[in-house]
Structures are given as structure tokens and as C-alpha cells.
Scaffold this motif. Structure first.
Motif, PDB file in Angstrom:
ATOM      1  N   VAL A 138      67.648  29.274  31.141  1.00 20.02           N
ATOM      2  CA  VAL A 138      66.956  28.206  30.144  1.00 20.02           C
ATOM      3  C   VAL A 138      68.021  27.984  29.064  1.00 20.02           C
ATOM      4  N   PRO A 139      68.181  26.594  29.018  1.00 20.98           N
ATOM      5  CA  PRO A 139      69.154  26.298  28.170  1.00 20.98           C
ATOM      6  C   PRO A 139      68.966  26.880  26.689  1.00 20.98           C
ATOM      7  N   GLU A 140      69.937  27.218  25.876  1.00 25.19           N
ATOM      8  CA  GLU A 140      69.889  27.915  24.411  1.00 25.19           C
ATOM      9  C   GLU A 140      69.141  26.823  23.606  1.00 25.19           C
ATOM     10  N   GLY A 141      68.230  27.238  23.081  1.00 24.63           N
ATOM     11  CA  GLY A 141      67.056  26.809  22.195  1.00 24.63           C
ATOM     12  C   GLY A 141      66.180  26.059  22.519  1.00 24.63           C
ATOM     13  N   LEU A 142      66.120  25.864  23.885  1.00 24.15           N
ATOM     14  CA  LEU A 142      65.002  25.003  24.202  1.00 24.15           C
ATOM     15  C   LEU A 142      63.578  25.924  24.142  1.00 24.15           C
ATOM     16  N   SER A 143      62.725  24.716  23.678  1.00 20.86           N
ATOM     17  CA  SER A 143      61.310  25.240  23.207  1.00 20.86           C
ATOM     18  C   SER A 143      60.496  24.020  23.482  1.00 20.86           C
ATOM     19  N   PHE A 144      59.389  24.534  23.991  1.00 22.38           N
ATOM     20  CA  PHE A 144      58.082  23.594  24.248  1.00 22.38           C
ATOM     21  C   PHE A 144      57.016  23.971  23.461  1.00 22.38           C
ATOM     22  N   ALA A 145      57.145  24.557  22.391  1.00 20.47           N
ATOM     23  CA  ALA A 145      56.330  24.999  21.255  1.00 20.47           C
ATOM     24  C   ALA A 145      55.509  23.835  20.727  1.00 20.47           C
ATOM     25  N   GLU A 146      56.284  22.543  20.484  1.00 22.61           N
ATOM     26  CA  GLU A 146      55.591  21.662  19.675  1.00 22.61           C
ATOM     27  C   GLU A 146      55.749  20.389  20.820  1.00 22.61           C
ATOM     28  N   TYR A 147      55.646  20.628  22.199  1.00 23.15           N
ATOM     29  CA  TYR A 147      55.839  19.428  23.320  1.00 23.15           C
ATOM     30  C   TYR A 147      54.696  18.642  23.052  1.00 23.15           C
ATOM     31  N   ASP A 148      55.426  17.058  22.939  1.00 18.36           N
ATOM     32  CA  ASP A 148      54.629  15.778  22.828  1.00 18.36           C
ATOM     33  C   ASP A 148      54.132  15.463  24.381  1.00 18.36           C
ATOM     34  N   PHE A 149      52.875  15.765  24.528  1.00 20.76           N
ATOM     35  CA  PHE A 149      52.252  15.375  25.917  1.00 20.76           C
ATOM     36  C   PHE A 149      52.348  13.783  26.194  1.00 20.76           C
ATOM     37  N   ASP A 150      52.023  13.141  24.897  1.00 22.32           N
ATOM     38  CA  ASP A 150      51.733  11.712  24.992  1.00 22.32           C
ATOM     39  C   ASP A 150      52.946  11.023  25.625  1.00 22.32           C
ATOM     40  N   LEU A 151      54.046  11.568  24.668  1.00 26.37           N
ATOM     41  CA  LEU A 151      55.481  11.048  25.021  1.00 26.37           C
ATOM     42  C   LEU A 151      55.982  11.177  26.269  1.00 26.37           C
ATOM     43  N   ALA A 152      55.704  12.372  26.508  1.00 22.48           N
ATOM     44  CA  ALA A 152      56.227  12.807  27.940  1.00 22.48           C
ATOM     45  C   ALA A 152      55.535  12.118  29.127  1.00 22.48           C
ATOM     46  N   GLY A 153      54.388  11.672  29.071  1.00 20.96           N
ATOM     47  CA  GLY A 153      53.719  10.887  29.945  1.00 20.96           C
ATOM     48  C   GLY A 153      52.603  11.524  30.693  1.00 20.96           C
ATOM     49  N   GLU A 154      52.166  12.703  30.736  1.00 20.68           N
ATOM     50  CA  GLU A 154      51.201  13.313  31.452  1.00 20.68           C
ATOM     51  C   GLU A 154      50.798  14.482  30.473  1.00 20.68           C
ATOM     52  N   PRO A 155      49.371  15.029  30.740  1.00 25.39           N
ATOM     53  CA  PRO A 155      48.679  15.946  30.056  1.00 25.39           C
ATOM     54  C   PRO A 155      48.840  17.304  30.870  1.00 25.39           C
ATOM     55  N   GLN A 199      60.235  19.022  33.478  1.00 22.98           N
ATOM     56  CA  GLN A 199      61.492  18.415  32.535  1.00 22.98           C
ATOM     57  C   GLN A 199      62.864  18.860  33.227  1.00 22.98           C
ATOM     58  N   MET A 200      63.110  19.926  33.507  1.00 25.32           N
ATOM     59  CA  MET A 200      64.405  20.235  34.134  1.00 25.32           C
ATOM     60  C   MET A 200      64.527  21.048  35.364  1.00 25.32           C
ATOM     61  N   ILE A 201      65.540  20.654  36.304  1.00 23.53           N
ATOM     62  CA  ILE A 201      65.676  21.349  37.491  1.00 23.53           C
ATOM     63  C   ILE A 201      66.622  22.601  36.905  1.00 23.53           C
ATOM     64  N   VAL A 205      57.827  27.787  27.256  1.00 17.54           N
ATOM     65  CA  VAL A 205      58.427  27.214  28.274  1.00 17.54           C
ATOM     66  C   VAL A 205      58.084  28.165  29.738  1.00 17.54           C
ATOM     67  N   GLY A 206      57.534  27.671  30.723  1.00 20.24           N
ATOM     68  CA  GLY A 206      57.345  28.512  31.697  1.00 20.24           C
ATOM     69  C   GLY A 206      58.109  27.759  33.047  1.00 20.24           C
ATOM     70  N   ALA A 207      58.478  28.317  34.174  1.00 19.46           N
ATOM     71  CA  ALA A 207      58.984  28.147  35.187  1.00 19.46           C
ATOM     72  C   ALA A 207      57.895  27.882  36.201  1.00 19.46           C
ATOM     73  N   VAL A 208      58.172  26.605  37.413  1.00 21.28           N
ATOM     74  CA  VAL A 208      57.197  26.561  38.279  1.00 21.28           C
ATOM     75  C   VAL A 208      58.344  26.154  39.769  1.00 21.28           C
ATOM     76  N   ARG A 209      57.826  26.925  40.818  1.00 23.18           N
ATOM     77  CA  ARG A 209      58.494  26.577  41.925  1.00 23.18           C
ATOM     78  C   ARG A 209      57.990  25.659  42.523  1.00 23.18           C
ATOM     79  N   LEU A 210      58.748  24.628  43.034  1.00 22.08           N
ATOM     80  CA  LEU A 210      58.206  23.301  43.786  1.00 22.08           C
ATOM     81  C   LEU A 210      58.904  22.820  45.000  1.00 22.08           C
ATOM     82  N   TRP A 236      63.295  25.344  41.466  1.00 21.58           N
ATOM     83  CA  TRP A 236      62.416  25.956  40.196  1.00 21.58           C
ATOM     84  C   TRP A 236      62.714  24.631  39.147  1.00 21.58           C
ATOM     85  N   ALA A 237      61.825  24.370  38.256  1.00 23.79           N
ATOM     86  CA  ALA A 237      61.677  23.450  37.101  1.00 23.79           C
ATOM     87  C   ALA A 237      61.129  24.027  35.827  1.00 23.79           C
ATOM     88  N   LEU A 238      61.437  23.835  34.792  1.00 25.77           N
ATOM     89  CA  LEU A 238      60.995  24.196  33.504  1.00 25.77           C
ATOM     90  C   LEU A 238      59.900  23.038  32.998  1.00 25.77           C
TER      91      LEU A 238
END
Length: 344
Positions: free
Chosen positions: A175-192, A265-267, A302-307, A339-341
Motif C-alpha cells: 500500500v503506498p506510504e500514507g494512503l488512507s481512505f478514512a475520509e474518503y469522499d464517495f460523491d467525488l469518487a463517483g459511486e457509493p 482506485q489502485m491496482i 483501505v481494503g483489498a479486493v481481488r477481481l 488486486w485493487a485497493l
């Protein structure tokens, strides 16, 4: 003595051989704009500095697949210039983000060889690393390629087939250093949808489609300096058609997957991949995904999903992949396991 380079043939590889690839490439913001012009790419982390900063990064890195294509392109003159086809991928990991202004280069090691039964070609396995200007490894992966022989009568090497893991262990995801989705903005990201909203086994039809044109494909191959003859030279194949670069199909399918997976968001890892059938200009590419697994990470929120990401041509229905004998259906173009984050 000729000064031109015809490229390597199957006989030119030996197991353990290391190849330093020319030419280093500095990537900048223009690269991002062109990537987003070629593909309908809309993932927020790669589109907005402000979104990336709110997610704990210093700014928006360059798209993960843009970094992959740049490194891949460096390897083509040495690995797949005389390829019949690029066959598959495994054990790929993105180890650190690529930032505008980074300079990327590539090195590969030959890890396997096996001549085909027809004696006309063979399969070459290589492990490739992409490095930045301070020699940090930004990604590495294994791929295997079918390469023509120079002389069908030359002796076959002893076959060496590498033992490749079926998937990257979630514990090895970076996981990239510092990455946090604790304050993730779902509206700006495009889906809930959060990672937990996706059930293992669920299939997502991404609905949208893109018809491939020669001009787009040729621009992509030139952008990443992919000089494989099958993509450029219409006289190189018996059918007189230029093969669409596999990375072009990967990026199209990934961009189409935004509709239903906007928060992937990230592969961060490439478990496996196959270009199941050739793609040509005029094909209309569609995509669907299947959820394979979930894994936690140590990063906040941040979680990981295998797709599994599948690209198909024309009107092939979502969810169909192989026939009753286990062979890919003729309209399946790509089968990619990654795997994606995602936000939890």
C-alpha cells in the motif's frame, strides 16, 4: 556487417540471462492527459491532486497501468520484437507510485524457455523490473511470450518452465506510504460502493463499450514505444491485419470497469493474465468483472479486493468465459486477475 537490429529470436535466449533495456523514459503530466484521452479513465485518485491529497498522498500519481505500459514498452525490442503473441502475466506487484517527472527504465531476467512442438517457435518467460531515477523498483512482473525461431533446424534448449504462484499473497501487497481512505469522499469518487458491498462470486456487467480504431491503437503503441512488428507492420501476419496491442485492451477494459467499480482506485498486484484471442480494429470491446476475494490491509480505511476483469468483443454476454472443454470462448479477448485497493 549490419548496424541495424533485427531483434532477438528464440535461440538468442538463455535461462539466467539479464537484459538491460533501452531507452529510459521521463514521464510527465502530458502523459496523464494523453492516457486519459486514449481511454475513458476516471478513477479519482489518478485524476485529482486534491482527491489524492485528501487520501494521504502528496498528489495524484500517474495511472498504475500507464506505469506498466511504459515499463513494458521498454522490454519489447529485446523480448517480443519477433513475438507471435504475448501469452500471459503472473506475480506482478506495484511497489511504489510513479510521479510526474519520474524517469523509468527496465531490466529483465530470462527465467524459462520451452521450444514448441512445431519447431518454428518457442516460449520465453521473463521477470521484468521497472526502476525509477534513483533505482527504486516501482513494479515487477513475470510474462511469457511466444517468439519465432531464426532457424527451425537449430537444436531445442532443455525446457525450463518456472513454477509461478497462482496469485500474489495478500500479505505481500504494498500500500503506498500514507494512503488512507478514512475520509474518503464517495460523491467525488463517483459511486457509493465499499469493498464490503461486493460479494465473492458477484459478476458486474460494466455495460459500456468502445469500438477500437486503428488510429487510437497506433497512438498507444507509439506512446509507449512498443515496437512489436505484429502491431505496426500489416505484412507481418499472414492475414494482413495489425494485431491490437494487448495493453490497449487492458486499459480499455480497466477504464470501462469504472462503471460498477469506481472505488477500485489502485491496482497493486497482477495475479494472472491471458490475451485469450486476438483483437483487431473494428472490434467493439466490452468488459465485465467477477469478485474473487477480499483481504485487509494495514492502511486506515483501505481494503483489498481481488477481481477478474474480462474483456470481450462485440455482443458477448457478461459472465461467460470458457466452453465445456475449458477453452476460452472466441469472443473473449482478455482474462485479467488483479488486486485493487478500495475503501472499507
Amino acid at each position: 556487417m549490419t548496424k541495424t537490429n533485427p531483434g532477438r529470436f528464440f535461440e538468442d535466449y538463455t535461462v539466467g540471462q539479464t537484459i538491460r533495456h533501452a531507452v529510459p523514459r521521463t514521464v510527465a503530466e502530458g502523459e496523464r492527459a494523453l492516457y486519459h484521452a486514449l481511454y475513458p479513465a476516471r478513477h479519482a485518485l489518478y485524476s485529482s491532486d486534491e482527491f489524492a491529497i485528501s487520501s494521504g498522498l502528496d498528489g495524484s500519481p500517474l495511472d498504475d497501468l500507464l506505469a506498466f505500459h511504459t515499463v513494458f514498452g521498454k522490454t519489447v525490442p529485446d523480448v517480443s520484437l519477433n513475438a507471435v503473441a504475448n501469452l500471459g502475466y503472473a506475480q506482478g506487484r506495484w511497489l511504489r507510485p510513479v510521479w510526474p517527472g519520474d524517469t523509468l527504465r527496465a531490466e529483465s531476467q530470462v527465467i524459462g524457455l520451452r521450444q514448441n512442438s512445431n519447431g518454428q517457435s518457442g516460449v520465453v518467460w521473463v521477470r521484468t523490473q521497472g526502476l525509477n531515477q534513483v533505482d527504486e523498483v516501482v513494479l515487477d512482473y513475470v510474462r511469457w511470450v511466444m517468439v519465432r525461431k531464426r532457424d527451425a533446424g537449430s537444436p531445442a534448449p532443455d525446457p525450463v518452465v518456472p513454477d509461478l504462484a497462482p496469485a500474489v499473497d495478500p500479505a505481500d501487497l504494498i500500500v503506498p506510504e500514507g494512503l488512507s481512505f478514512a475520509e474518503y469522499d464517495f460523491d467525488l469518487a463517483g459511486e457509493p460502493h465499499r469493498a464490503g458491498d461486493y460479494a465473492v462470486g458477484e459478476i458486474i456487467d460494466h455495460i459500456d463499450a468502445v469500438t477500437i480504431e486503428e488510429a487510437e491503437h497506433m497512438l498507444a503503441t507509439r506512446l509507449w514505444q512498443n515496437t512489436a512488428k505484429v502491431h505496426f507492420d500489416a505484412t507481418h501476419r499472414p492475414d494482413g491485419r495489425r494485431l491490437i496491442y494487448g495493453g490497449h485492451v487492458i486499459s480499455l477494459a480497466r477504464a470501462l470497469s469504472f462503471n460498477g467499480l469506481a472505488n477500485a482506485q489502485m491496482i497493486v498486484a497482477l495475479n494472472a493474465g491471458a490475451h485469450a484471442n486476438p483483437c483487431f480494429a473494428g472490434d467493439t470491446v466490452r468488459a465485465w468483472s467477477q469478485v474473487l476475494d477480499h483481504a485487509p490491509t494495514n492502511a486506515p480505511g483501505v481494503g483489498a479486493v481481488r477481481l477478474r476483469l474480462v474483456a470481450t468483443r462485440n455482443d458477448a454476454p457478461a459472465g461467460t468465459l470458457r466452453d465445456h472443454q475449458g477453452r476460452y470462448l472466441p469472443d473473449v479477448l482478455l482474462d485479467l486477475d488483479y488486486w485493487a485497493l478500495m475503501p472499507l
